[in-house]
Design a protein around this motif. Structure first.
Motif, PDB file in Angstrom:
ATOM      1  N   ALA A 439       0.823  -1.209   0.000  1.00  0.00           N
ATOM      2  CA  ALA A 439       0.000   0.000   0.000  1.00  0.00           C
ATOM      3  C   ALA A 439       0.859   1.261   0.000  1.00  0.00           C
ATOM      4  O   ALA A 439       0.562   2.229  -0.718  1.00  0.00           O
ATOM      5  CB  ALA A 439      -0.924  -0.018   1.218  1.00  0.00           C
ATOM      6  N   LEU A 440       1.910   1.275   0.798  1.00  0.00           N
ATOM      7  CA  LEU A 440       2.738   2.481   0.886  1.00  0.00           C
ATOM      8  C   LEU A 440       3.469   2.762  -0.431  1.00  0.00           C
ATOM      9  O   LEU A 440       3.763   3.924  -0.754  1.00  0.00           O
ATOM     10  CB  LEU A 440       3.753   2.334   2.028  1.00  0.00           C
ATOM     11  CG  LEU A 440       3.157   2.291   3.443  1.00  0.00           C
ATOM     12  CD1 LEU A 440       4.245   2.103   4.483  1.00  0.00           C
ATOM     13  CD2 LEU A 440       2.367   3.570   3.732  1.00  0.00           C
ATOM     14  N   ARG A 441       3.757   1.738  -1.223  1.00  0.00           N
ATOM     15  CA  ARG A 441       4.420   1.959  -2.515  1.00  0.00           C
ATOM     16  C   ARG A 441       3.523   2.683  -3.508  1.00  0.00           C
ATOM     17  O   ARG A 441       4.007   3.229  -4.509  1.00  0.00           O
ATOM     18  CB  ARG A 441       4.856   0.609  -3.108  1.00  0.00           C
ATOM     19  CG  ARG A 441       6.033  -0.038  -2.390  1.00  0.00           C
ATOM     20  CD  ARG A 441       6.668  -1.116  -3.260  1.00  0.00           C
ATOM     21  NE  ARG A 441       7.636  -1.899  -2.499  1.00  0.00           N
ATOM     22  CZ  ARG A 441       7.411  -3.098  -2.008  1.00  0.00           C
ATOM     23  NH1 ARG A 441       6.226  -3.669  -2.206  1.00  0.00           N
ATOM     24  NH2 ARG A 441       8.354  -3.740  -1.348  1.00  0.00           N
ATOM     25  N   LEU A 442       2.208   2.678  -3.250  1.00  0.00           N
ATOM     26  CA  LEU A 442       1.278   3.352  -4.153  1.00  0.00           C
ATOM     27  C   LEU A 442       1.316   4.867  -4.000  1.00  0.00           C
ATOM     28  O   LEU A 442       0.793   5.593  -4.851  1.00  0.00           O
ATOM     29  CB  LEU A 442      -0.150   2.847  -3.907  1.00  0.00           C
ATOM     30  CG  LEU A 442      -0.396   1.357  -4.151  1.00  0.00           C
ATOM     31  CD1 LEU A 442      -1.826   0.994  -3.799  1.00  0.00           C
ATOM     32  CD2 LEU A 442      -0.097   0.988  -5.604  1.00  0.00           C
ATOM     33  N   LEU A 443       1.905   5.366  -2.916  1.00  0.00           N
ATOM     34  CA  LEU A 443       1.978   6.812  -2.706  1.00  0.00           C
ATOM     35  C   LEU A 443       2.970   7.432  -3.678  1.00  0.00           C
ATOM     36  O   LEU A 443       4.075   6.905  -3.865  1.00  0.00           O
ATOM     37  CB  LEU A 443       2.386   7.114  -1.266  1.00  0.00           C
ATOM     38  CG  LEU A 443       1.384   6.677  -0.192  1.00  0.00           C
ATOM     39  CD1 LEU A 443       1.995   6.815   1.191  1.00  0.00           C
ATOM     40  CD2 LEU A 443       0.120   7.513  -0.284  1.00  0.00           C
ATOM     41  N   PRO A 444       2.616   8.550  -4.286  1.00  0.00           N
ATOM     42  CA  PRO A 444       3.534   9.170  -5.260  1.00  0.00           C
ATOM     43  C   PRO A 444       4.789   9.708  -4.579  1.00  0.00           C
ATOM     44  O   PRO A 444       4.749  10.178  -3.442  1.00  0.00           O
ATOM     45  CB  PRO A 444       2.694  10.308  -5.858  1.00  0.00           C
ATOM     46  CG  PRO A 444       1.634  10.582  -4.843  1.00  0.00           C
ATOM     47  CD  PRO A 444       1.354   9.276  -4.169  1.00  0.00           C
ATOM     48  N   ALA A 445       5.896   9.615  -5.263  1.00  0.00           N
ATOM     49  CA  ALA A 445       7.160  10.112  -4.723  1.00  0.00           C
ATOM     50  C   ALA A 445       7.068  11.618  -4.513  1.00  0.00           C
ATOM     51  O   ALA A 445       6.490  12.347  -5.314  1.00  0.00           O
ATOM     52  CB  ALA A 445       8.303   9.762  -5.675  1.00  0.00           C
ATOM     53  N   GLY A 446       7.655  12.080  -3.441  1.00  0.00           N
ATOM     54  CA  GLY A 446       7.687  13.508  -3.134  1.00  0.00           C
ATOM     55  C   GLY A 446       6.429  14.050  -2.509  1.00  0.00           C
ATOM     56  O   GLY A 446       6.341  15.249  -2.232  1.00  0.00           O
ATOM     57  N   ALA A 447       5.440  13.201  -2.247  1.00  0.00           N
ATOM     58  CA  ALA A 447       4.177  13.674  -1.674  1.00  0.00           C
ATOM     59  C   ALA A 447       4.328  13.940  -0.178  1.00  0.00           C
ATOM     60  O   ALA A 447       5.158  13.321   0.506  1.00  0.00           O
ATOM     61  CB  ALA A 447       3.071  12.657  -1.920  1.00  0.00           C
ATOM     62  N   ALA A 448       3.524  14.873   0.294  1.00  0.00           N
ATOM     63  CA  ALA A 448       3.433  15.127   1.739  1.00  0.00           C
ATOM     64  C   ALA A 448       2.408  14.158   2.313  1.00  0.00           C
ATOM     65  O   ALA A 448       1.262  14.126   1.867  1.00  0.00           O
ATOM     66  CB  ALA A 448       3.020  16.572   2.000  1.00  0.00           C
ATOM     67  N   VAL A 449       2.820  13.373   3.291  1.00  0.00           N
ATOM     68  CA  VAL A 449       1.985  12.289   3.817  1.00  0.00           C
ATOM     69  C   VAL A 449       1.734  12.495   5.306  1.00  0.00           C
ATOM     70  O   VAL A 449       2.674  12.739   6.074  1.00  0.00           O
ATOM     71  CB  VAL A 449       2.661  10.916   3.594  1.00  0.00           C
ATOM     72  CG1 VAL A 449       1.796   9.797   4.182  1.00  0.00           C
ATOM     73  CG2 VAL A 449       2.908  10.674   2.115  1.00  0.00           C
ATOM     74  N   ASP A 450       0.456  12.426   5.679  1.00  0.00           N
ATOM     75  CA  ASP A 450       0.066  12.371   7.097  1.00  0.00           C
ATOM     76  C   ASP A 450      -0.276  10.921   7.407  1.00  0.00           C
ATOM     77  O   ASP A 450      -1.286  10.398   6.935  1.00  0.00           O
ATOM     78  CB  ASP A 450      -1.148  13.267   7.363  1.00  0.00           C
ATOM     79  CG  ASP A 450      -0.823  14.742   7.149  1.00  0.00           C
ATOM     80  OD1 ASP A 450       0.299  15.139   7.473  1.00  0.00           O
ATOM     81  OD2 ASP A 450      -1.698  15.475   6.638  1.00  0.00           O
TER      82      ASP A 450
END
Length: 784
Positions: A439-450
């Motif tokens: 699931a975490l790999r689906l987050l786009p690179a460089g995104a701000a994540v809470d």
């Protein structure tokens, strides 16, 4: 001394009367049920018929006298028939009696060490599946007896041989079997006088009568030969590992069945609850005696126990007497058993086996996702054997439980501002690492994540996975803000602190809402129960507050408790709210210590902007005098904070309203400040007097409710409040808290900007936040 003696005599006389009035008739009913079932189970077990009656006598007398349940009846159990049948085929009957004796000794030992509660850890799906499988095997094997054949060694062979048996012509036995089953099925529809005779006994009597009248070709039961051929138990020959396994299997199966039966029977009566350790000890004693006397293994039987309760049994005397009646029957009326056709007993077992396949448990099991456990246990018992089926069921139940306990949920939610909100919940173990990393790999690179961690456990594998992803994401230009909602598992692991050995305890202290004096008394009682006195306070903790060398009393002790048990739970939320508050409710209530706004509205930090004063009064605009505190709070809440609701909450037994009813009196004379403040309640008193006594409730309660409603009118004298209410941007609500019943009543509402009557369930107004229902109309009253 004389008084005590009379009381004891009266108690003994009353107990004897209860035994004669309730337990004696119940024992006769259970006896009539026990005899045919005991004979049938002996047949299914491949044991001598007398063994079933011996087990019934011992289970009633010994199990009833020394067991832990007042109404449970023990005896030979159908659930053990397969085990006993295999043991008889392997070791012989006399050696099987020795195994029963040793199993009883093991049960006795387990009961002495008080491990009975551990048996309740067995999944009910396994138990129900086991009983259903045993029932299917018994029904298939005894069906061959009804058809004039012999049972085969396995369920598969019984099924494969069934067509040939059906083609064989055995009219006498088949007719007896059909009549037996028909009576069992239809007996519940007979007139009440006939239903006084138990259905199994009635079925055997009718079958025996039909066989005798029409001289059908049936096989007769020979109990006399069984009694004359009695022999003492014999030590089994063979591998001791297999012998130990057999002893353990009989002890555990009989023990678990007895304990689950005790728990189930407890739900049927209002008498003393079962002592499970004593019950296991009593079952052990009964099995030792039954094995020594040549009887079947003994266990608590749900059919006899239920019959006992329904027949009015109230004490262990009903079980004991039932055993006595079986003994009298065996000694004096054994000849009568010869009138019973063997096919009738087999038909009774077929019916019993089918009844053991109780599909009524399926809906409950489906709701908990345990149908596969039931099916696999059933199939394993029916096709492989009892021990194998139970082990398969236990293994599958353990795997499903492990899957549930380690299930991880991961939610990825993009926000309009470009940030990503990620919520990970559950118990984070190595089993959940693949799901988390995927699931975490689906987050786009460089995104701000809470990243919110709503977890109660994290092992090292899960920490390494999340930490490695965080470092990699931040190296790629992204940001990760981790907020732990339950406990600081990640922060502690990242800081190198020692992790907790187990899951996080509950989010809130036990009974946190109790007054401090009550909580302290509970701790003292708990400490005394645990070892002779209250436990001393811990020598160290996260925060210690001291005043000189004296113990910290009252509120300072509470502050210390807050730091130890609660601060780390609310810290993430308070940190976000540290620079700004955004309440949507102004809550005006009385200073009374029994009214706790956050408790009665289920609110938390940041929800309520609160004003408290004596009598929950709102001075009319321009009449506050030298006290501008309420005026300032109203102005600040409406103009600066932009609250959407102002709530005035009165309560029962208000001291200010009591003073008004008493016309001032001495307290007001001695307290000039109170006298001046209560002038603001004059409109409430006038409204109360104008309303009259149409309501029959006490005058003080009526005045308290009238006062809370009056404050809404007082609020509307404020220009800012009137303006916002008129524009539909503010709602006024009056509540009344009944202290004695702990119920919140909605007295009235003004304004219509947020929640109309009957729409509170979906509107974002006061009713959702406070958890109270809307009144039927403005000015109505409803309860939560």
């Amino acid at each position: 001394m004389t008084a005590n003696t009379q009381r004891e005599g009266s108690t003994a006389s009353g107990h004897l009367g209860s035994v004669l009035r309730h337990d004696l008739p119940a024992s006769l009913v259970v006896f009539l049920v026990a005899v045919p079932l005991s004979l049938g189970i002996a047949v299914a077990s491949g044991a001598p018929l007398i063994a079933g009656l011996v087990a019934a006598v011992v289970g009633g007398v010994v199990g009833g006298a020394f067991g832990g349940s007042a109404v449970q009846v023990s005896g030979p159990a159908a659930g053990l028939a397969l085990v006993v049948f295999d043991l008889v085929q392997t070791y012989g009957w006399r050696a099987t009696c020795t195994i029963t004796l040793l199993a009883g000794a093991l049960q006795l030992l387990l009961g002495v060490f008080r491990v009975a509660r551990a048996a309740l850890a067995v999944s009910p799906a396994v138990v129900h599946g086991m009983l259903a499988g045993v029932g299917a095997v018994i029904a298939l094997s005894q069906l061959h007896v009804v058809l004039g054949g012999s049972p085969q060694s396995s369920a598969i062979e019984n099924i494969s041989e069934l067509p040939a048996q059906l083609l064989t012509h055995h009219p006498g036995g088949v007719w007896v079997g059909v009549i037996t089953v028909a009576v069992l099925v239809l007996w519940a529809r007979t007139p009440p006088p006939l239903r006084a005779v138990p259905a199994p006994l009635a079925a055997l009597l009718v079958a025996a009568l039909v066989a005798a009248v029409f001289r059908l070709d049936v096989t007769r039961v020979d109990l006399a030969g069984s009694i004359q051929g009695w022999q003492s138990p014999l030590w089994p020959q063979g591998d001791w590992h297999a012998l130990a396994g057999a002893v353990l299997l009989v002890a555990l199966l009989a023990g678990v069945e007895s304990l689950l039966c005790s728990v189930g029977v407890d739900k049927l009566h209002d008498g003393p609850r079962a002592d499970l350790d004593r019950e296991l000890t009593g079952q052990g004693m009964a099995n030792m005696v039954s094995g020594a006397l040549g009887g079947l293994p003994v266990a608590g039987v749900i059919v006899r126990s239920t019959t006992n309760v329904r027949a009015g049994g109230r004490s262990r005397w009903s079980a004991v007497l039932h055993g006595v009646w079986v003994l009298v029957f065996t000694a004096c009326l054994a000849w009568a058993v010869q009138l019973i056709p063997m096919e009738a007993l087999a038909a009774l077992l077929v019916f019993t086996g089918v009844k053991m396949i109780d599909l009524g448990h399926i809906p409950n099991l489906r709701g908990h996702g345990e149908v596969p456990v039931y099916v696999m246990t059933f199939g394993g018992v029916a096709l492989l054997g009892l021990a194998e089926g139970v082990l398969i069921g236990l293994g599958l139940a353990a795997l499903l439980a492990l899957r549930r306990l380690t299930w991880v949920t991961v939610q990825l939610n993009p926000r309009p501002d470009g940030r990503w909100h990620v919520l990970i919940g559950g118990s984070l173990t190595f089993l959940g690492v693949p799901r988390i990393t995927a699931a975490l790999r689906l987050l786009p690179a460089g995104a701000a994540v809470d990243l919110d961690l709503n977890i109660d456990f994290m092992d090292n594998a899960a920490f390494e996975a999340i930490h490695a992803w965080r470092l990699g994401h931040e190296r790629g230009g992204g940001t990760v803000d981790i907020d732990e909602m339950h406990d600081e598992w990640y922060a502690m692991a990242a800081g190198g602190d020692r992790m907790f050995p187990a899951k996080t305890p509950p989010l809130v202290p036990e009974r946190w809402w109790l007054p401090r004096a009550h909580r302290q008394r509970r701790r003292n009682l708990a400490g005394a129960d645990a070892g002779g006195g209250p436990h001393p306070a811990p020598e160290s903790g996260p925060v210690q507050i001291t005043t000189g060398e004296e113990p910290v009393p009252g509120l300072l002790a509470g502050a210390g408790e807050f730091h130890r048990r609660t601060a780390h739970l609310v810290r993430p939320f308070l940190t976000r709210m540290a620079r700004k508050q955004e309440p949507v409710h102004l809550f005006i209530t009385c200073s009374d210590s029994r009214v706790v706004p956050n408790l009665i509205t289920a609110s938390g930090p940041g929800d309520l902007f609160t004003v408290r004063n004596l009598g929950n009064l709102v001075p009319r605009y321009g009449e506050a005098g030298t006290d501008d505190s309420v005026v300032a709070a109203v102005e600040y809440a409406t103009r600066v904070l932009g609250v959407r609701t102002i709530t005035v909450c009165g309560h029962s037994g208000c001291a200010a309203m009591t003073t008004l009813l008493e016309g001032g009196g001495d307290p007001a004379a001695e307290l000039p400040g109170l006298r001046r403040w209560l002038r603001h309640a004059d409109p409430s008193m006038a409204a109360f007097e104008a309303a009259g006594e149409g309501d029959r409730s006490p005058a003080l309660d009526r005045l308290c409710r009238s006062n809370a409603s009056q404050q809404l009118a007082n609020l509307r004298t404020y220009p800012v409040v009137e303006e916002l209410v008129t524009e539909g941007r503010l709602e006024l609500v009056a509540l009344y808290f009944d202290i004695a019943t702990a119920r919140v009543h909605v007295l009235g509402r003004e304004g219509s900007g947020f929640a109309h009557a009957g729409e509170a369930s979906s509107a974002p107004g006061i009713h959702l936040a406070l958890g109270v229902k809307s009144p039927a109309h403005h000015g109505g009253t409803s309860e939560e």
